[in-house]
Design an enzyme around this catalytic site. Structure first.
Site, PDB file in Angstrom:
ATOM      1  N   ASN A   2       0.869  -1.183   0.000  1.00 36.15           N
ATOM      2  CA  ASN A   2       0.000   0.000   0.000  1.00 36.15           C
ATOM      3  C   ASN A   2       0.903   1.229   0.000  1.00 36.15           C
ATOM      4  O   ASN A   2       1.489   1.567   1.021  1.00 36.15           O
ATOM      5  CB  ASN A   2      -0.901  -0.024   1.248  1.00 36.15           C
ATOM      6  CG  ASN A   2      -1.731   1.244   1.384  1.00 36.15           C
ATOM      7  OD1 ASN A   2      -1.786   2.063   0.460  1.00 36.15           O
ATOM      8  ND2 ASN A   2      -2.364   1.410   2.531  1.00 36.15           N
ATOM      9  N   TRP A   3       1.004   1.845  -1.164  1.00 34.96           N
ATOM     10  CA  TRP A   3       1.930   2.977  -1.296  1.00 34.96           C
ATOM     11  C   TRP A   3       1.371   4.259  -0.686  1.00 34.96           C
ATOM     12  O   TRP A   3       2.078   5.267  -0.617  1.00 34.96           O
ATOM     13  CB  TRP A   3       2.263   3.215  -2.774  1.00 34.96           C
ATOM     14  CG  TRP A   3       3.107   2.124  -3.386  1.00 34.96           C
ATOM     15  CD1 TRP A   3       3.568   0.985  -2.774  1.00 34.96           C
ATOM     16  CD2 TRP A   3       3.621   2.088  -4.721  1.00 34.96           C
ATOM     17  NE1 TRP A   3       4.318   0.241  -3.653  1.00 34.96           N
ATOM     18  CE2 TRP A   3       4.367   0.891  -4.852  1.00 34.96           C
ATOM     19  CE3 TRP A   3       3.516   2.935  -5.820  1.00 34.96           C
ATOM     20  CZ2 TRP A   3       5.013   0.538  -6.038  1.00 34.96           C
ATOM     21  CZ3 TRP A   3       4.151   2.582  -7.007  1.00 34.96           C
ATOM     22  CH2 TRP A   3       4.893   1.396  -7.108  1.00 34.96           C
ATOM     23  N   LYS A   4       0.104   4.256  -0.309  1.00 35.29           N
ATOM     24  CA  LYS A   4      -0.544   5.452   0.253  1.00 35.29           C
ATOM     25  C   LYS A   4      -0.321   6.642  -0.696  1.00 35.29           C
ATOM     26  O   LYS A   4      -0.221   6.453  -1.902  1.00 35.29           O
ATOM     27  CB  LYS A   4      -0.041   5.705   1.674  1.00 35.29           C
ATOM     28  CG  LYS A   4      -0.165   4.425   2.538  1.00 35.29           C
ATOM     29  CD  LYS A   4       0.044   4.630   3.996  1.00 35.29           C
ATOM     30  CE  LYS A   4      -0.111   3.282   4.715  1.00 35.29           C
ATOM     31  NZ  LYS A   4      -0.007   3.382   6.164  1.00 35.29           N
ATOM     32  N   HIS A  18      -9.417   1.160   5.207  1.00 42.07           N
ATOM     33  CA  HIS A  18      -8.122   1.403   5.852  1.00 42.07           C
ATOM     34  C   HIS A  18      -8.320   2.370   7.021  1.00 42.07           C
ATOM     35  O   HIS A  18      -9.146   3.283   6.945  1.00 42.07           O
ATOM     36  CB  HIS A  18      -7.132   1.990   4.832  1.00 42.07           C
ATOM     37  CG  HIS A  18      -5.724   1.970   5.359  1.00 42.07           C
ATOM     38  ND1 HIS A  18      -5.268   2.911   6.253  1.00 42.07           N
ATOM     39  CD2 HIS A  18      -4.705   1.104   5.150  1.00 42.07           C
ATOM     40  CE1 HIS A  18      -4.007   2.614   6.564  1.00 42.07           C
ATOM     41  NE2 HIS A  18      -3.646   1.532   5.901  1.00 42.07           N
ATOM     42  N   GLU A  33      -6.708   4.815   7.970  1.00 42.17           N
ATOM     43  CA  GLU A  33      -6.526   6.237   7.624  1.00 42.17           C
ATOM     44  C   GLU A  33      -7.795   6.807   6.980  1.00 42.17           C
ATOM     45  O   GLU A  33      -8.132   7.968   7.196  1.00 42.17           O
ATOM     46  CB  GLU A  33      -5.297   6.388   6.708  1.00 42.17           C
ATOM     47  CG  GLU A  33      -4.006   6.169   7.494  1.00 42.17           C
ATOM     48  CD  GLU A  33      -2.871   5.542   6.708  1.00 42.17           C
ATOM     49  OE1 GLU A  33      -2.883   5.559   5.466  1.00 42.17           O
ATOM     50  OE2 GLU A  33      -1.947   5.006   7.373  1.00 42.17           O
ATOM     51  N   GLU A  38      -4.889  -4.678  10.737  1.00 42.34           N
ATOM     52  CA  GLU A  38      -3.871  -3.636  10.877  1.00 42.34           C
ATOM     53  C   GLU A  38      -4.095  -2.875  12.185  1.00 42.34           C
ATOM     54  O   GLU A  38      -4.889  -1.920  12.226  1.00 42.34           O
ATOM     55  CB  GLU A  38      -3.954  -2.650   9.711  1.00 42.34           C
ATOM     56  CG  GLU A  38      -3.730  -3.285   8.353  1.00 42.34           C
ATOM     57  CD  GLU A  38      -3.212  -2.275   7.333  1.00 42.34           C
ATOM     58  OE1 GLU A  38      -2.200  -2.577   6.707  1.00 42.34           O
ATOM     59  OE2 GLU A  38      -3.795  -1.185   7.192  1.00 42.34           O
ATOM     60  N   GLY A  41       2.948   2.597  10.694  1.00 43.14           N
ATOM     61  CA  GLY A  41       3.887   3.698  10.506  1.00 43.14           C
ATOM     62  C   GLY A  41       4.631   4.091  11.771  1.00 43.14           C
ATOM     63  O   GLY A  41       5.267   5.151  11.821  1.00 43.14           O
ATOM     64  N   SER A  72       3.812  -1.810  10.266  1.00 44.52           N
ATOM     65  CA  SER A  72       5.266  -1.892  10.392  1.00 44.52           C
ATOM     66  C   SER A  72       5.818  -3.278  10.061  1.00 44.52           C
ATOM     67  O   SER A  72       6.779  -3.736  10.675  1.00 44.52           O
ATOM     68  CB  SER A  72       5.723  -1.437  11.779  1.00 44.52           C
ATOM     69  OG  SER A  72       5.352  -0.089  11.999  1.00 44.52           O
ATOM     70  N   GLY A 130       3.074  -0.981   4.228  1.00 50.19           N
ATOM     71  CA  GLY A 130       3.115   0.429   3.875  1.00 50.19           C
ATOM     72  C   GLY A 130       4.542   0.857   3.573  1.00 50.19           C
ATOM     73  O   GLY A 130       5.071   0.604   2.479  1.00 50.19           O
ATOM     74  N   GLY A 131       5.195   1.475   4.531  1.00 45.15           N
ATOM     75  CA  GLY A 131       6.528   2.058   4.348  1.00 45.15           C
ATOM     76  C   GLY A 131       7.524   1.147   3.643  1.00 45.15           C
ATOM     77  O   GLY A 131       8.225   1.574   2.717  1.00 45.15           O
TER      78      GLY A 131
END
Ligand code: 13P
Length: 247
Positions: free
Chosen positions: A9-11, A92, A94, A164, A170, A210, A231-232
């Site tokens: 997930n590149w956001k 998600h 977010e 998640e 993150g 993470s 993610g990251g």
């Protein structure tokens, strides 16, 4: 046998040149037995689909439940399907936190996705407050109940679940193997109580929060963890490859 999946997930990250270079590197990764999904920003979806090989799928991070109409700024599941999108992340944390998406709205999105033969990657997960109060299992299972359990068994079996925990997203703070396995096991048995064991056992439940090249092997060794929503660490080809190789 349930599918093993590693999803990136590149956001809202990367400009076009960066994104394209990363995508080409990831598309060159070869690994049998693991499904790789990439969720880039919306403008990059079409060009990636055009260049993707069959080993990688490109999905969307969000979509709107209505098919078309005066909804400025939104993109519908129908539109995404028309360019070949087969996966959309729904719910998600977010989206829930910054765009006030509720379980009821997410239920509509799940219905819209399935109506257009798109696989929902449905996210659930608790905040730190909820975990510290000992309510995490009730909270997460209620998210599933309110947004997914109206589905027929046939439709439910098309969904992918991603657990998640918000406190791990993150933050560099990953759930321990025990925490991840305990929640994944809870989710699977909750699905089993409603839809029966065969469907519970064939549902892929991904861990997100993470997840990186250093902890993926341990996390993926948990019986009920079927992969990761990353993610990251999905923004660097070498890290993402190590995570895929962790299987
Ligand atoms: P991080 O891997 O950066 O913690 O993000 C997880 C996530 O939100 C994936 O959807």
């Amino acid at each position: 046998m349930r599918k093993k999946i590693v999803a990136g997930n590149w956001k809202m990250n990367l400009n076009w040149d960066e994104a394209n270079a990363l995508f080409q590197e990831i598309a060159a990764i070869k690994k049998e037995g693991v499904e790789v999904l990439i969720f880039p920003s919306t403008p990059y979806i079409q060009p990636f689909i055009d260049t993707a090989n069959r080993t990688i799928s490109v999905g969307a991070q969000n979509a709107y439940a209505k098919d078309s109409g005066a909804y400025t700024g939104e993109t519908s599941f129908q539109q995404l399907k028309s360019i070949g999108v087969n996966h959309v992340i729904i719910g998600h944390s977010e989206r829930r936190a910054y765009f006030n998406e509720t379980n009821v709205q997410l239920r509509e999105k799940v219905d819209a996705a399935l109506m257009h033969s798109i696989t929902p990657v449905f996210c659930c997960g608790e905040s730190l407050d909820i975990r510290e109060a000992g309510n995490e299992k009730h909270f997460v299972t209620n998210q599933l109940k309110e947004s997914l359990f109206h589905l027929s068994a046939e439709d439910f079996s098309k969904c992918i679940i991603a657990y998640e925990p918000i406190w791990a997203i993150g933050t560099g703070k990953t759930a321990t193997n025990e925490q991840a396995e305990e929640m994944h096991q809870t989710i699977r048995s909750f699905i089993g109580d409603h839809y029966g064991e065969p469907i519970a056992n064939s549902t892929s439940i991904l861990y997100g929060g993470s997840c990186n090249e250093n902890n993926a092997k341990e996390l993926f060794s948990c019986y009920n963890v079927d992969g990761g929503l990353v993610g990251g660490a999905s923004l660097k080809a070498s890290s993402f490859k190590s995570i895929i190789d962790a299987f």
